[in-house]
Enzyme design. Structure first.
Site, mmCIF file in Angstrom:
data_model
loop_
_atom_site.group_PDB
_atom_site.id
_atom_site.type_symbol
_atom_site.label_atom_id
_atom_site.label_comp_id
_atom_site.label_asym_id
_atom_site.label_seq_id
_atom_site.Cartn_x
_atom_site.Cartn_y
_atom_site.Cartn_z
ATOM 1 N N ASN A 7 -8.316 -12.293 -6.205
ATOM 2 C CA ASN A 7 -7.789 -11.132 -5.280
ATOM 3 C C ASN A 7 -9.238 -10.282 -5.124
ATOM 4 O OD1 ASN A 7 -6.772 -9.275 -3.973
ATOM 5 N ND2 ASN A 7 -5.028 -8.722 -5.090
ATOM 6 N N ARG A 91 -6.616 -14.530 -2.220
ATOM 7 C CA ARG A 91 -5.786 -13.674 -1.467
ATOM 8 C C ARG A 91 -6.516 -13.283 -0.313
ATOM 9 N NH1 ARG A 91 -3.944 -7.613 -1.995
ATOM 10 N NH2 ARG A 91 -2.856 -7.620 -0.212
ATOM 11 N N HIS A 180 2.054 -8.341 2.700
ATOM 12 C CA HIS A 180 3.073 -8.603 1.536
ATOM 13 C C HIS A 180 3.523 -10.012 1.768
ATOM 14 C CE1 HIS A 180 3.905 -4.197 0.429
ATOM 15 N NE2 HIS A 180 2.829 -4.614 -0.297
ATOM 16 N N ARG A 239 1.883 6.532 1.571
ATOM 17 C CA ARG A 239 1.844 6.470 2.985
ATOM 18 C C ARG A 239 3.037 6.794 3.639
ATOM 19 N NH1 ARG A 239 0.419 0.085 2.580
ATOM 20 N NH2 ARG A 239 -0.284 0.320 0.380
ATOM 21 N N GLU A 382 2.741 -13.260 -6.781
ATOM 22 C CA GLU A 382 1.947 -13.499 -5.670
ATOM 23 C C GLU A 382 0.931 -14.454 -6.263
ATOM 24 O OE1 GLU A 382 1.969 -9.310 -4.927
ATOM 25 O OE2 GLU A 382 1.451 -9.742 -3.009
#
Ligand code: ADP
Length: 395
Positions: A7, A91, A180, A239, A382
């Site tokens: 990643n 990823r 996601h 956010r 993940e």
């Protein structure tokens, strides 16, 4: 069969080596401050002592070179040679409209990743650097790109279009993509196993620092809360999620802010941090709220309320629902948040079992026996999802 999962971020790179025979992590780690003074590798082999290597790491290629060298190091390593790595799974943030599945990297795939730089300006260039470094350092081995957007590509235009002039979709591909996806895919598959149903109808709540919901009908994503970028939807750590878009020119004018300033404000200074003024970390907020900090309590209540409203809206997209799943840092660990969300869904006949809900980070059903919909905690993974896709595509 060992898979290296990478990643690659703009200045950091996380990795894991997973033995897919038993899904065991052989080693994992993180390269920090790539191209910045003070760079280092943190390396955690499964059965040996953790180490930290401080050295100059000017580029992603050097970062991966150091990771590979450490993986086969006689003293600290876990492999006797790089031949023990079968393939590499990467990823990748944005696959645009092109990819609804993971794919073995070739020149066309790299071109699509490059074409999506505008849609993922922080992540896609770094993701590509990671892929190119692996191609150079391990020639002949297959690299697989696993896109964060792919799982959501099954959405219907009615859910992915914005009510803006159609030409912006045609010219710039302005639409909902969702993120996601690797987590939502992993959790939907795991939930299917737990529920013993091949293709269940699910609402998945990925609640972490960044948060998103997805509606998954018979295994396919039909709606998700993040949009063109990961800013839309739920209230998050820093956010803002959904706001009245007219606030943007209003604040911009009042505060004399550029689009870039406003973008930073909405991504980095808003959410539960912006409301509370305390922290973006949910544990800190729970502590502050318990100590009587009213803005921390407000931030947590706003977070929970937005999740409940989204679940309520997504309910209308199904004829029946088998499960609502909680995952990621908050979803897996916050007993209180799950309790409050379930409470907000009681009009649907949803009931949580207090005792079953007293759990953190474990696959389990937490609803009461007479709940109309099962509530599940499903820790996301993940990296394992990336490794599984990589095996699938390279065997
Ligand atoms: P990221 O989006 O960075 O991957 P994570 O999924 O790791 O985020 O989630 C991080 C968030 O989870 C943090 O805000 C953290 O406070 C929260 N979290 C972790 N454990 C708990 C807990 N026991 N109770 C409440 N929140 C928790």
């Amino acid at each position: 069969m060992n898979i290296l999962v990478i990643n690659s971020g703009s200045s950091s790179l996380k990795f894991q080596v997973i033995n897919m025979a038993n899904e065991e992590i052989l080693a994992k780690g993180l390269v920090e401050r790539i191209g910045i003074e003070g760079s280092r590798l943190k390396f955690e082999p499964a059965d040996k002592e953790k180490i930290v290597i401080d050295q100059d790491i000017p580029s992603h290629k050097e970062a991966i070179e150091l990771v590979l060298k450490t993986l086969v190091d006689e003293k600290h390593g876990i492999l006797s040679s790089l031949d023990e790595i079968t393939a590499i799974g990467h990823r990748v943030l944005h696959g645009g409209e092109k990819y609804s599945e993971s794919i073995v990297v070739d020149e066309d795939v790299k071109k699509v990743i490059r074409d999506c730089f505008v849609l993922g300006p922080l992540h896609n260039p770094a993701n590509l650097l990671g892929i190119e470094a692996c191609e150079e350092l391990m020639p002949g081995k297959k690299n697989v790109a696993v896109f964060d957007t792919a799982f959501h590509q099954t959405m219907d235009p009615v859910n992915y279009m914005y009510a803006l002039p159609y030409e912006y979709y045609e010219k710039y591909r302005v639409r909902r993509y969702g993120f996601h996806g690797t987590s939502h895919k992993y959790v939907s598959k795991r939930a299917a196993e737990i529920l013993g149903k091949d293709k269940p109808n699910l609402i998945i709540c990925h609640l972490g620092n960044g948060s998103s919901l997805s509606a998954v009908k018979e295994g396919k994503c039909i709606d998700t809360s993040m949009g063109l970028t990961p800013l839309e939807g739920l209230v998050m750590g820093t956010r803002c999620g959904d706001i009245d878009p007219a606030i943007i020119p209003f604040i911009g004018e009042k505060e004399n802010l550029s689009y870039q300033d406003i973008d930073t404000m909405m991504n980095k200074k808003s959410g539960v941090l912006g409301i509370s003024g305390v922290s973006s970390d949910f544990r800190d907020l729970e502590t502050a709220a318990e100590e009587g900090n009213e803005r921390a309590r407000l931030a947590l209540d706003m977070f929970v309320t937005r999740v409940i409203k989204y679940i309520g809206a997504y309910m209308t997209e199904f004829d029946s629902i088998d499960g609502i799943c909680f995952t990621a840092g908050v979803g897996e660990n916050s007993i209180e948040m799950r309790q409050q969300i379930a409470e907000g869904l009681k009009i649907f006949g949803v009931k949580i079992d207090e005792e079953r809900n007293n759990v953190r980070g474990k696959d389990t059903i937490v609803s009461a026996d007479d709940s109309t919909i099962k509530l599940l905690v499903v820790p996301t993974n993940e990296e394992l999802m990336i490794a599984k896709d990589t095996v699938e595509l390279t065997k």
